[in-house]
Design a protein around this motif. Structure first.
Motif, PDB file in Angstrom:
ATOM      1  N   THR A  59      64.401  39.875  35.757  1.00  0.00           N
ATOM      2  CA  THR A  59      64.866  39.908  34.376  1.00  0.00           C
ATOM      3  C   THR A  59      64.392  38.656  33.655  1.00  0.00           C
ATOM      4  OG1 THR A  59      66.960  38.793  34.869  1.00  0.00           O
ATOM      5  CG2 THR A  59      66.940  41.184  35.051  1.00  0.00           C
ATOM      6  N   GLY A  60      64.631  38.603  32.356  1.00  0.00           N
ATOM      7  CA  GLY A  60      64.243  37.437  31.569  1.00  0.00           C
ATOM      8  C   GLY A  60      62.736  37.278  31.559  1.00  0.00           C
ATOM      9  N   LEU A  61      62.276  36.054  31.690  1.00  0.00           N
ATOM     10  CA  LEU A  61      60.845  35.766  31.660  1.00  0.00           C
ATOM     11  C   LEU A  61      60.084  36.409  32.810  1.00  0.00           C
ATOM     12  CD1 LEU A  61      60.924  32.035  30.537  1.00  0.00           C
ATOM     13  CD2 LEU A  61      60.028  33.974  29.226  1.00  0.00           C
ATOM     14  N   ALA A  62      60.794  36.820  33.866  1.00  0.00           N
ATOM     15  CA  ALA A  62      60.134  37.497  34.984  1.00  0.00           C
ATOM     16  C   ALA A  62      59.467  38.787  34.525  1.00  0.00           C
ATOM     17  CB  ALA A  62      61.139  37.791  36.100  1.00  0.00           C
ATOM     18  N   VAL A  63      59.977  39.400  33.460  1.00  0.00           N
ATOM     19  CA  VAL A  63      59.384  40.624  32.913  1.00  0.00           C
ATOM     20  C   VAL A  63      57.978  40.336  32.384  1.00  0.00           C
ATOM     21  CG1 VAL A  63      59.592  42.367  31.097  1.00  0.00           C
ATOM     22  CG2 VAL A  63      61.627  41.612  32.343  1.00  0.00           C
ATOM     23  N   LEU A  64      57.851  39.242  31.641  1.00  0.00           N
ATOM     24  CA  LEU A  64      56.543  38.852  31.102  1.00  0.00           C
ATOM     25  C   LEU A  64      55.621  38.355  32.213  1.00  0.00           C
ATOM     26  CD1 LEU A  64      57.714  36.962  27.884  1.00  0.00           C
ATOM     27  CD2 LEU A  64      56.649  39.218  27.999  1.00  0.00           C
ATOM     28  N   LEU A  65      56.196  37.618  33.155  1.00  0.00           N
ATOM     29  CA  LEU A  65      55.407  37.066  34.256  1.00  0.00           C
ATOM     30  C   LEU A  65      54.781  38.169  35.100  1.00  0.00           C
ATOM     31  CD1 LEU A  65      54.733  34.336  35.803  1.00  0.00           C
ATOM     32  CD2 LEU A  65      56.619  34.986  37.313  1.00  0.00           C
ATOM     33  N   ALA A  66      55.576  39.160  35.474  1.00  0.00           N
ATOM     34  CA  ALA A  66      55.091  40.246  36.322  1.00  0.00           C
ATOM     35  C   ALA A  66      54.001  41.054  35.635  1.00  0.00           C
ATOM     36  CB  ALA A  66      56.248  41.158  36.713  1.00  0.00           C
ATOM     37  N   ALA A  67      54.028  41.076  34.300  1.00  0.00           N
ATOM     38  CA  ALA A  67      53.026  41.827  33.549  1.00  0.00           C
ATOM     39  C   ALA A  67      51.769  41.006  33.276  1.00  0.00           C
ATOM     40  CB  ALA A  67      53.626  42.304  32.228  1.00  0.00           C
ATOM     41  N   GLY A  68      51.742  39.770  33.769  1.00  0.00           N
ATOM     42  CA  GLY A  68      50.577  38.923  33.569  1.00  0.00           C
ATOM     43  C   GLY A  68      50.428  38.408  32.155  1.00  0.00           C
ATOM     44  N   ARG A  69      51.548  38.307  31.432  1.00  0.00           N
ATOM     45  CA  ARG A  69      51.494  37.889  30.028  1.00  0.00           C
ATOM     46  C   ARG A  69      51.587  36.372  29.855  1.00  0.00           C
ATOM     47  NH1 ARG A  69      53.588  42.502  27.438  1.00  0.00           N
ATOM     48  NH2 ARG A  69      52.623  44.294  28.470  1.00  0.00           N
ATOM     49  N   ILE A  70      51.968  35.646  30.912  1.00  0.00           N
ATOM     50  CA  ILE A  70      52.173  34.201  30.811  1.00  0.00           C
ATOM     51  C   ILE A  70      51.002  33.463  31.438  1.00  0.00           C
ATOM     52  CG2 ILE A  70      53.662  32.279  31.465  1.00  0.00           C
ATOM     53  CD1 ILE A  70      56.026  34.186  31.429  1.00  0.00           C
ATOM     54  N   ALA A  71      50.436  32.524  30.683  1.00  0.00           N
ATOM     55  CA  ALA A  71      49.291  31.749  31.168  1.00  0.00           C
ATOM     56  C   ALA A  71      49.701  30.393  31.710  1.00  0.00           C
ATOM     57  CB  ALA A  71      48.273  31.558  30.045  1.00  0.00           C
ATOM     58  N   ARG A  72      50.787  29.831  31.159  1.00  0.00           N
ATOM     59  CA  ARG A  72      51.200  28.487  31.567  1.00  0.00           C
ATOM     60  C   ARG A  72      52.712  28.363  31.497  1.00  0.00           C
ATOM     61  NH1 ARG A  72      51.906  22.903  30.447  1.00  0.00           N
ATOM     62  NH2 ARG A  72      50.386  21.606  31.574  1.00  0.00           N
ATOM     63  N   VAL A  73      53.287  27.661  32.463  1.00  0.00           N
ATOM     64  CA  VAL A  73      54.731  27.410  32.493  1.00  0.00           C
ATOM     65  C   VAL A  73      54.983  25.919  32.634  1.00  0.00           C
ATOM     66  CG1 VAL A  73      56.890  27.780  33.747  1.00  0.00           C
ATOM     67  CG2 VAL A  73      55.257  29.658  33.505  1.00  0.00           C
ATOM     68  N   THR A  74      55.816  25.393  31.760  1.00  0.00           N
ATOM     69  CA  THR A  74      56.338  24.035  31.914  1.00  0.00           C
ATOM     70  C   THR A  74      57.810  24.179  32.240  1.00  0.00           C
ATOM     71  OG1 THR A  74      54.782  23.141  30.289  1.00  0.00           O
ATOM     72  CG2 THR A  74      56.728  21.820  30.776  1.00  0.00           C
ATOM     73  N   GLY A  75      58.217  23.753  33.428  1.00  0.00           N
ATOM     74  CA  GLY A  75      59.606  23.946  33.840  1.00  0.00           C
ATOM     75  C   GLY A  75      59.970  23.008  34.966  1.00  0.00           C
ATOM     76  N   SER A  76      61.145  23.236  35.526  1.00  0.00           N
ATOM     77  CA  SER A  76      61.614  22.339  36.579  1.00  0.00           C
ATOM     78  C   SER A  76      62.032  23.067  37.844  1.00  0.00           C
ATOM     79  CB  SER A  76      62.795  21.505  36.061  1.00  0.00           C
ATOM     80  OG  SER A  76      63.897  22.330  35.727  1.00  0.00           O
ATOM     81  N   TYR A  77      62.006  24.417  37.833  1.00  0.00           N
ATOM     82  CA  TYR A  77      62.521  25.132  39.001  1.00  0.00           C
ATOM     83  C   TYR A  77      61.788  26.463  39.165  1.00  0.00           C
ATOM     84  CZ  TYR A  77      65.904  27.355  42.158  1.00  0.00           C
ATOM     85  OH  TYR A  77      66.501  27.979  43.211  1.00  0.00           O
ATOM     86  N   ILE A  78      61.163  26.649  40.311  1.00  0.00           N
ATOM     87  CA  ILE A  78      60.529  27.925  40.623  1.00  0.00           C
ATOM     88  C   ILE A  78      61.527  28.866  41.281  1.00  0.00           C
ATOM     89  CG2 ILE A  78      58.776  29.051  42.045  1.00  0.00           C
ATOM     90  CD1 ILE A  78      57.005  26.641  41.668  1.00  0.00           C
ATOM     91  N   GLY A  79      62.369  28.302  42.148  1.00  0.00           N
ATOM     92  CA  GLY A  79      63.403  29.094  42.792  1.00  0.00           C
ATOM     93  C   GLY A  79      62.843  30.106  43.768  1.00  0.00           C
ATOM     94  N   ALA A  80      63.479  31.272  43.824  1.00  0.00           N
ATOM     95  CA  ALA A  80      63.093  32.303  44.786  1.00  0.00           C
ATOM     96  C   ALA A  80      62.205  33.359  44.142  1.00  0.00           C
ATOM     97  CB  ALA A  80      64.347  32.954  45.362  1.00  0.00           C
ATOM     98  N   ASN A  81      61.527  32.993  43.052  1.00  0.00           N
ATOM     99  CA  ASN A  81      60.672  33.939  42.343  1.00  0.00           C
ATOM    100  C   ASN A  81      59.328  34.048  43.076  1.00  0.00           C
ATOM    101  OD1 ASN A  81      58.997  35.300  40.477  1.00  0.00           O
ATOM    102  ND2 ASN A  81      60.237  34.559  38.763  1.00  0.00           N
ATOM    103  N   LYS A  82      59.200  35.047  43.931  1.00  0.00           N
ATOM    104  CA  LYS A  82      58.011  35.189  44.773  1.00  0.00           C
ATOM    105  C   LYS A  82      56.760  35.476  43.953  1.00  0.00           C
ATOM    106  CE  LYS A  82      60.535  36.729  48.877  1.00  0.00           C
ATOM    107  NZ  LYS A  82      60.706  37.810  49.887  1.00  0.00           N
ATOM    108  N   GLU A  83      56.895  36.226  42.864  1.00  0.00           N
ATOM    109  CA  GLU A  83      55.729  36.532  42.041  1.00  0.00           C
ATOM    110  C   GLU A  83      55.227  35.281  41.332  1.00  0.00           C
ATOM    111  OE1 GLU A  83      52.630  38.540  40.086  1.00  0.00           O
ATOM    112  OE2 GLU A  83      53.748  38.877  41.944  1.00  0.00           O
ATOM    113  N   PHE A  84      56.152  34.424  40.915  1.00  0.00           N
ATOM    114  CA  PHE A  84      55.778  33.141  40.313  1.00  0.00           C
ATOM    115  C   PHE A  84      54.950  32.337  41.317  1.00  0.00           C
ATOM    116  CE2 PHE A  84      55.951  28.855  38.987  1.00  0.00           C
ATOM    117  CZ  PHE A  84      56.410  28.755  37.696  1.00  0.00           C
ATOM    118  N   ALA A  85      55.456  32.215  42.539  1.00  0.00           N
ATOM    119  CA  ALA A  85      54.756  31.451  43.570  1.00  0.00           C
ATOM    120  C   ALA A  85      53.393  32.068  43.883  1.00  0.00           C
ATOM    121  CB  ALA A  85      55.608  31.379  44.835  1.00  0.00           C
TER     122      ALA A  85
END
Length: 251
Positions: A59-85
């Motif tokens: 949910t949230g930004l994971a929706v955009l991430l999974a669709a390949g819509r995000i090119a860059r992330v500035t953040g502090s926590y990746i967590g358990a988001n396997k697709e992000f990794a």
């Protein structure tokens, strides 16, 4: 000034390809899911996102991430988001990881018109010295690394210079809002929302309850309407659609 926009789709209709976005929320708390979904349905790509984390439980930004819509992330926590990794290690996603408190202050500073500030967080590490992998080459090598930052000593203590953050747009969620954009957040949902709102040049707020001007006690306002340009009133169904990341039962 009435800042209410009829729909979430209308509120994000002018977000262009490659836009930078500050997005509120922490885990599943206070995430502007309706605005994110509207942005997803628009099909905008190449987004540069500034947020504590990049979605959770699909949910949230994971929706955009999974669709390949995000090119860059500035953040502090990746967590358990396997697709992000996966995207990060495959070289598909550029990632700037910074200390959580520094991220909060960079957003606040940008919104307050402060171009940069000194902090002790990160001194003596790659945060200050550079070399953090921003992008991998997909074969285990580093294609782009963070540059070194200025370090100065004040009263015998070293501090690293961090830049304030300003973004093209900001997406936030509030419990209550009025037509002038004054917002109230519910407990922990306040998290990064006021800071993200301050950092955006155009800030869009989805509110669970819309009230008329004067319906919020001025002393109760968490974020003044000067930081908000657009307000979207959620339906009862949208306002109540809240997931629980980890259910804990005590007996």
């Amino acid at each position: 000034m009435d800042k209410v926009v009829a729909t979430a789709a209308d509120a994000v209709a002018d977000v262009p390809e490659g836009a930078s976005l500050a997005v509120g929320g922490f885990g599943l708390s206070g995430v502007p899911n309706v605005l994110i979904q509207a942005l997803f349905e628009r099909g905008v790509c190449g987004l540069r996102v500034v947020s504590n984390n990049c979605g959770a439980m699909e949910t949230g930004l994971a929706v955009l991430l999974a669709a390949g819509r995000i090119a860059r992330v500035t953040g502090s926590y990746i967590g358990a988001n396997k697709e992000f990794a996966r995207q990060y290690l495959a070289g598909e996603l550029e990632v700037e990881l910074i200390p959580q408190g520094t991220l909060a202050e960079r957003l606040r500073a940008g919104g307050a018109g402060i171009p940069a500030f000194y902090t002790p967080a990160g001194v003596g590490t790659q945060v200050a010295e550079g070399g953090l992998p921003w992008r991998y080459d997909g074969e285990g090598g580093v294609a782009l690394a963070s540059p070194p930052k200025e370090v100065r000593e004040f009263d015998g203590t070293e501090y690293v210079l961090e830049r304030g953050i300003r973004t093209d747009f900001a997406l936030v969620r509030a419990a209550r809002g009025d037509r002038h954009g004054n917002l109230v957040f519910n407990k922990s949902t306040r998290n990064f929302n006021p800071l993200a709102a301050m950092a955006g040049k155009v800030t869009v707020a989805e509110v669970e309850e819309l009230v008329e001007p004067g319906g919020i006690d001025p002393d109760a306002v968490h974020l003044p309407g000067i930081f908000v340009q657009r307000v979207v009133a959620l339906s009862a169904e949208q306002a109540g659609a809240k997931k629980i990341e980890r259910r804990t039962v005590s007996g």
